[in-house]
Design an enzyme around this catalytic site. Structure first.
Site, PDB file in Angstrom:
ATOM      1  N   ASP A  25       0.860  -1.178   0.000  1.00 28.02           N
ATOM      2  CA  ASP A  25       0.000   0.000   0.000  1.00 28.02           C
ATOM      3  C   ASP A  25       0.898   1.230   0.000  1.00 28.02           C
ATOM      4  O   ASP A  25       2.033   1.173   0.476  1.00 28.02           O
ATOM      5  CB  ASP A  25      -0.913   0.023   1.234  1.00 28.02           C
ATOM      6  CG  ASP A  25      -2.141   0.901   1.029  1.00 28.02           C
ATOM      7  OD1 ASP A  25      -3.223   0.331   0.797  1.00 28.02           O
ATOM      8  OD2 ASP A  25      -2.021   2.134   1.096  1.00 28.02           O
ATOM      9  N   ASP A  47       4.239   2.510  -4.331  1.00 27.95           N
ATOM     10  CA  ASP A  47       3.477   3.367  -5.239  1.00 27.95           C
ATOM     11  C   ASP A  47       3.284   2.553  -6.507  1.00 27.95           C
ATOM     12  O   ASP A  47       4.240   2.327  -7.257  1.00 27.95           O
ATOM     13  CB  ASP A  47       4.244   4.659  -5.526  1.00 27.95           C
ATOM     14  CG  ASP A  47       3.555   5.553  -6.539  1.00 27.95           C
ATOM     15  OD1 ASP A  47       2.521   5.157  -7.126  1.00 27.95           O
ATOM     16  OD2 ASP A  47       4.066   6.658  -6.773  1.00 27.95           O
ATOM     17  N   VAL A  48       2.065   2.088  -6.759  1.00 29.27           N
ATOM     18  CA  VAL A  48       1.816   1.202  -7.906  1.00 29.27           C
ATOM     19  C   VAL A  48       2.030   1.893  -9.243  1.00 29.27           C
ATOM     20  O   VAL A  48       2.105   1.227 -10.270  1.00 29.27           O
ATOM     21  CB  VAL A  48       0.415   0.555  -7.860  1.00 29.27           C
ATOM     22  CG1 VAL A  48       0.262  -0.325  -6.629  1.00 29.27           C
ATOM     23  CG2 VAL A  48      -0.689   1.583  -7.964  1.00 29.27           C
ATOM     24  N   TYR A 138     -13.678   6.066 -13.895  1.00 32.66           N
ATOM     25  CA  TYR A 138     -13.484   4.859 -13.084  1.00 32.66           C
ATOM     26  C   TYR A 138     -13.938   3.643 -13.885  1.00 32.66           C
ATOM     27  O   TYR A 138     -13.218   2.651 -14.000  1.00 32.66           O
ATOM     28  CB  TYR A 138     -14.278   4.986 -11.783  1.00 32.66           C
ATOM     29  CG  TYR A 138     -14.269   3.741 -10.933  1.00 32.66           C
ATOM     30  CD1 TYR A 138     -13.171   3.454 -10.128  1.00 32.66           C
ATOM     31  CD2 TYR A 138     -15.355   2.868 -10.928  1.00 32.66           C
ATOM     32  CE1 TYR A 138     -13.163   2.318  -9.335  1.00 32.66           C
ATOM     33  CE2 TYR A 138     -15.349   1.740 -10.142  1.00 32.66           C
ATOM     34  CZ  TYR A 138     -14.253   1.460  -9.346  1.00 32.66           C
ATOM     35  OH  TYR A 138     -14.243   0.332  -8.562  1.00 32.66           O
ATOM     36  N   LYS A 142     -11.863   0.245 -15.216  1.00 32.00           N
ATOM     37  CA  LYS A 142     -12.257  -1.106 -14.810  1.00 32.00           C
ATOM     38  C   LYS A 142     -12.624  -1.956 -16.020  1.00 32.00           C
ATOM     39  O   LYS A 142     -12.335  -3.160 -16.051  1.00 32.00           O
ATOM     40  CB  LYS A 142     -13.395  -1.051 -13.791  1.00 32.00           C
ATOM     41  CG  LYS A 142     -12.973  -0.415 -12.468  1.00 32.00           C
ATOM     42  CD  LYS A 142     -11.782  -1.135 -11.853  1.00 32.00           C
ATOM     43  CE  LYS A 142     -11.357  -0.552 -10.528  1.00 32.00           C
ATOM     44  NZ  LYS A 142     -10.310  -1.343  -9.865  1.00 32.00           N
TER      45      LYS A 142
END
Length: 171
Positions: A25, A47-48, A138, A142
């Site tokens: 996270d 940090d993705v 969003y 997805k």
């Protein structure tokens, strides 16, 4: 996103089932719950959206546990609004975290997953298939994750890596 929500609960269920878990996270204090599992949980600030951060986390995970069998991609942010409600910076942030984060994390762990013949689980949303006037960005990320998951399943199956996402729903 193991600091809260779906990511946190997924990690906890895996621990309860006897698995070792590397919880990632961006908010390290949110991973404080891992302290209850000192032998089986590793908290990693990640940090993705940053390849180096994910590569370092992947290395730390493999070093600590010796192998990686599963990655659950669930980091994500939601923005409520329509076409003109978000700034371009907001849109980029949503895409960077929700979509590119999934890609960057999976790429960082792909060598480990191939070695273990592991699995990738991508978390999407009903928003990927059910339009809403207030979740276009969003929902777009997805929906992209749903298609990405299908593509990876076709690509990675011959290498022994399973890829899972939402079930195929009828039109």
């Amino acid at each position: 996103g193991a600091g809260s929500g779906i990511g946190k609960r997924t990690a906890q269920v895996l621990l309860e089932a006897g698995h070792q878990v590397s919880a990632w996270d961006r908010d390290l204090p949110a991973l404080g719950w891992t302290e209850q599992h000192p032998d089986t949980a590793l908290a990693v600030q990640v940090d993705v959206t940053d390849e180096q951060s994910c590569s370092a986390a992947a290395s730390a995970t493999a070093e600590r546990f010796g192998r990686v069998d599963l990655v659950v991609n669930c980091a994500g942010i939601f923005f409520a609004g329509g076409l003109s409600d978000a700034s371009l910076a907001d849109v980029r942030r949503i895409i960077d975290i929700n979509l590119l984060g999934t890609i960057i994390v999976s790429r960082a762990l792909a060598p480990e997953l191939r070695a273990s013949r592991g699995a990738i689980v991508n978390i999407a949303s009903v928003a990927a298939i059910k339009p809403s006037p207030t979740s276009c960005y969003y929902a777009g990320t997805k929906a992209a994750i749903v298609q990405l998951t299908r593509s990876w399943a076709a690509e990675l199956a011959p290498t022994g890596v399973a890829t899972h996402g939402p079930p195929q729903l009828p039109d």
